[in-house]
Design an enzyme around this catalytic site. Sequence first.
Site, PDB file in Angstrom:
ATOM      1  N   GLY A 482      40.304   3.593  30.312  1.00  0.00           N
ATOM      2  CA  GLY A 482      39.624   2.621  29.806  1.00  0.00           C
ATOM      3  C   GLY A 482      38.955   2.698  28.594  1.00  0.00           C
ATOM      4  N   GLY A 524      37.659  13.766  24.779  1.00  0.00           N
ATOM      5  CA  GLY A 524      39.272  13.407  24.841  1.00  0.00           C
ATOM      6  C   GLY A 524      39.671  13.014  23.367  1.00  0.00           C
ATOM      7  N   ALA A 525      39.175  12.173  22.321  1.00  0.00           N
ATOM      8  CA  ALA A 525      39.709  11.783  21.356  1.00  0.00           C
ATOM      9  C   ALA A 525      39.923  12.550  20.458  1.00  0.00           C
ATOM     10  CB  ALA A 525      38.899  10.625  20.713  1.00  0.00           C
ATOM     11  N   ASN A 646      38.161   4.108  15.404  1.00  0.00           N
ATOM     12  CA  ASN A 646      38.663   2.765  15.537  1.00  0.00           C
ATOM     13  C   ASN A 646      37.218   2.166  16.328  1.00  0.00           C
ATOM     14  OD1 ASN A 646      39.081   0.265  17.072  1.00  0.00           O
ATOM     15  ND2 ASN A 646      41.110   0.780  17.714  1.00  0.00           N
ATOM     16  N   LYS A 648      36.331  -0.850  17.015  1.00  0.00           N
ATOM     17  CA  LYS A 648      36.403  -1.761  18.175  1.00  0.00           C
ATOM     18  C   LYS A 648      36.227  -0.992  19.331  1.00  0.00           C
ATOM     19  CE  LYS A 648      38.441  -6.016  19.005  1.00  0.00           C
ATOM     20  NZ  LYS A 648      39.551  -6.628  18.609  1.00  0.00           N
ATOM     21  N   THR A 649      37.150   0.225  19.614  1.00  0.00           N
ATOM     22  CA  THR A 649      36.920   0.928  20.872  1.00  0.00           C
ATOM     23  C   THR A 649      35.910   1.662  20.669  1.00  0.00           C
ATOM     24  OG1 THR A 649      38.241   2.523  19.892  1.00  0.00           O
ATOM     25  CG2 THR A 649      39.647   1.089  21.337  1.00  0.00           C
ATOM     26  N   LYS A 716      33.769  12.746  15.856  1.00  0.00           N
ATOM     27  CA  LYS A 716      33.131  13.395  16.985  1.00  0.00           C
ATOM     28  C   LYS A 716      33.055  12.438  18.219  1.00  0.00           C
ATOM     29  CE  LYS A 716      29.603  14.812  14.662  1.00  0.00           C
ATOM     30  NZ  LYS A 716      28.283  15.795  14.145  1.00  0.00           N
ATOM     31  N   GLU A 720      29.862   9.108  25.343  1.00  0.00           N
ATOM     32  CA  GLU A 720      28.524   9.383  26.160  1.00  0.00           C
ATOM     33  C   GLU A 720      27.251   9.248  25.489  1.00  0.00           C
ATOM     34  OE1 GLU A 720      30.279  13.136  27.571  1.00  0.00           O
ATOM     35  OE2 GLU A 720      30.043  12.710  29.551  1.00  0.00           O
TER      36      GLU A 720
END
Lengths: 761, 328
Positions: A482, A524-525, A646, A648-649, A716, A720
């Site tokens: 998500g 993750g990214a 990004n 927005k995300t 980075k 969280e």
Amino acid sequence: MTETKTSNRSRETRSGVIGRPFDRIDGPLKVRGDATYAYENTLEGTAFGYILGAAVAKGRIAEIDTAEAERAPAVLLVMTHRNAPAQPDFGPAVMPTVPEVFTRARPALNSERVRYYDEPVALVVAETFEAARAAAGLIKVRYDEEPGLYDLPGHVADAYAPKRTNAGFETDSVIGDFESAFAAAPVKVDATYRTPFEHHNPMEPHATLAAWLGNELTIHTSAQTLANFRAAVASTLRIPLERVRIISPFIGGGFGSKLIAHADTILAALAAQVLQRPVKIALTRQQMFANAGHRAEMIQQVRLSTDTDGRLTGIAHDVWSATSSFEEYCEQTAVFARSLYAAPNRLTRHRLVPLDINRGEWMRSPGEAPGMLAFECAMDELAERLGLDPIELRIRNEPAQDPERGVPFSTRNLVACMEEGARRFGWQRRNPTPGSAREGRNLIGYGMAAAIRPNYIGAATARVAIDRDGRVTARLDMTDIGTGSYTILTQIAADSLGVPISSIKVELGDSRFPRTAGSGGSWGAASAGSALHNACTALKQRILDAAQSSEASPLRGANTTEASFADGEVRLGQRSASLADLVRRIAPDGFEAEGSVAAGAATQSYKAFSQHSYGAHFAEIAVDCDTGEIRMRRMLAVMGAGRILNPKTARSQIIGGMTWGIGAALMEQTVLDPRYGHFVNHDLAEYHVPVNGDVPQMEVVFLEEHDDKANPFGAKGIGELGVCGAGAAVANAIYNATGVRVREFPITLDKLLPDLPVIAI
Amino acid sequence: MQSFTYERAASAEQAAAAVAARPDAKFISGGTNLLDLMKLEIERPAHLVDISRLPLDRIEETAAGGLRVGAQVRNSDLAADPRVRSRYPMLTQALLAGASGQIRNKASTSGNLLQRTRCPYFYDRNMPCNKREQGSGCAALQGFNRMHAVLGASQACIAVHPSDMAVAMAGLDARIETISPGGETRTIPIGDLHRLPEATPHVETVLSHGEMIVAVTLPPPPPGRQVYRKVRDRASYAFALVSVAAIVEKSGDRIRSARIAMGGVAAKPWRATEAERMLAGAAASDGAFTDAAEAALAGAVGHGDNDFKIPLAKRTMRHTLAAAAESA
Ligand SMILES: Cc1cc2nc3c(=O)[nH]c(=O)nc-3n(C[C@H](O)[C@H](O)[C@H](O)COP(=O)(O)OP(=O)(O)OC[C@H]3O[C@@H](n4cnc5c(N)ncnc54)[C@H](O)[C@@H]3O)c2cc1C
Ligand code: SF4
């Protein structure tokens, strides 16, 4: 409102795809209901399982009568410890190495022992969900109950020091002589805070559909980290890894509760094996509280001492946390304090009290979430004692290098975040005298706190292919919980290959794809993204090699190393060709390449630099002077988190994190009954998370930053960071509004009320 | 959830008769409370009589100048009715302070009145609970009882009735109309509908098995300004810690009459009659409101976690009375 001060076209971006606020690629699917979640999968002949949980928290099953359930309509199987397929024993409470926690066997219905309340004692599988659930109610269990331990505060004296904390950090850190410095200091704070049990409560419950085809097992589930699930299933069922396939393309939230396999996965796999048909199981919302991890209750003592100018001479952060008697989990609650502020004398310690409950698990921002809630309130208390502005106090204690590791920071913009935030928030309007700002019958308060969160990189590999029509497919076993993984990975591939994002298809969530570290720890990214970036680089090299050598290539013989991929074209020196055209001519089957990235901890850059994201949170709240009700008015976060892929995300991640901060400060708490050992308020009516009405106007600002030590993009982790310190900003605002310092979270109105003055009407 | 049989009632009488015919039958209305309880096997009816489609969904004027609200009027519709909004504003406020939009769209007037407690031990079949299982004990008494009653409780049960709507209705002196299996009807003042737990917490109302609520009648709106104030742990979608429904009628600076009901404090909506008596004729002052609040909570007993409800209820009542008196 979001702003990013990062320019859209930053150094190595040609197409400008990275850094743009693309909508989520999976958005339309989700809005239309076309994204299939684990429990929504159907296979021919699927049977439905329902788990019956233990009615006691400790003891053994003396008798279990399943006869009536077995006779109930449409029931196919009632599985208990008496007839479940053999599984390995659970094993020791502490695994020899950190990674084994993720991959160990997690047997279910394996023993007559009951280790925690609502631990599965039976599984009913039937033709329908309703039939299975009804039959589960017919099982009669008699327990030999044993007295258990369910009370952290009462057993602090029995605490032990674990060998390490979560993520492999040292349990203690000692620099200088804190006790002497503290004793001698002219100004000090010694404050003890309590943070409660909390539960992740993702919207989508833990759910699995398991199916065997011959000796191959396919598991559709809701997993953040496919490799962990695969390993746990393989070791629990004692089958080779290669025979297990995990599929999890869409995940309705995880927050750390889907990093390892739980009972739904193991039991679905076992039941499907026994019945030789697909079996589907979901944990109920109530079952999730006992069976899918939690954040443990903690007691935290923070001691700070300064000279008269507000320069810290000592920092101590001691944490006592509940853990499980059968499997240790030590949240790294005080670890951030090793990097945040300068001080010559330092002490951080983690201690555990084993209770007869299930194991705590990684819950969004493990460590910082509870740790900063306490520590950043203590900083506020210290600022008041010193008569200093809380921002000024932090600026005076800004370290020049990592205070415990003694290495430079890769980037650190904490001071800039605080200053920019103060300006935008109107911090100068804050009345430093607590309890003095009133609007009507509301007491108004401002609070702030710092944020810090380590940048992790997990080992990852990605595969990327281009076909003869120029369509690019990227595959990796990464997940999108998500957060926007599909979207940013698409941007990364498009950027690297110089093609429009519409040419890219990113496929995630299948263990047949190359292995990544999945989604967790905000890595993750950066991890999956770096692997994909490297895969694209390798792919480009393949294309270039062939372009120069292939007979059919229009670029054949271009004797240059000056190459670029942009706007759908490949340029070699002065010559150029359409990428799709080129591939069609020189490789009718297309090209494929892989790329990888090593785990951060192993890299030179990680050893040589202290790598964190930073930020500053600001909160304005109103407290009803009659009832003590606390309501948020606005929040601002200013973040320095490397390059924003990004906005927005990224903003969604930060505001989600800030909302978690509101929850932790004001309402989230699971009550463990010290008599029965069960979580009393185990549903969403009684376990409160913020609802829309609790979430105010939120502003997020990203400072321009590029961390070239972190990864090829300079980005980075941010998943969280939004949580870290957000709750403390809220708590500090409450103090500013009321003059009442509540050190027991969450700050509910009953804790404010006794000290809230009665104001004349 | 245990399996059950289901029928759709054709008329109110038939519904009442159908439930009366079987000791294990129950009415189902919106189902927003009953179904949750059935899934957890706290309620285990073997037969459901669906009354949600009966033509009891109208709000009508009464000859006396009040409103008669059909048992099947949805909470959302009742809250939005222009007559309710203008004449009984605190009923609208109470309804809108309850549950969520989705639940209110489904929940019925009668179901709201008869919804069961949210005591978490009641909701867990492994826990002792006299209400769920007679004689098994009360886990809340020595347990986590932050949401529990401070008034009218017993050693057998300290649960509260969770409804907001019922509190406003209690302040408005609503009357409950029922029909019995034989077709007889009766009217019960709302204050008499719910029973205090005493030694039998499993018996929650004065209704007999099969007796069905068909309507709630609101008398003509009493003079004075109405305010419903709900205090809760988050801004929305949380049950009341305490709530106060107050109507204050003034004449000059003096209070002519006051009506006060409290929620979140007892097993029924709690009318504060002593406080009302004290306020009648008193000067509308902070002192009078404070004294009234003291009187309203005079007999209150806390059980540990919920001790705070006593000062909270007093503070809430004081400022709610002040708010109702403001422009009355
Ligand atoms: C998460 C959540 C939050 C909520 N928050 C609030 C809140 O803040 N405030 C609040 O007030 N409420 C709240 N509610 C409760 C909600 O108001 C009730 O669930 C609803 O009003 C019940 O109405 P229903 O028609 O669905 O009743 P049902 O579930 O159909 O019935 C409830 C009971 O009433 C009986 N019954 C129904 N109609 C009749 C009749 N005509 N005659 C005799 N017996 C009858 C049924 O047999 C059953 O025992 C909440 C509910 C949920 C699930
Ligand atoms: S308070 Fe009442 S409902 Fe709750 S456990 Fe006790 S008896 Fe049961």
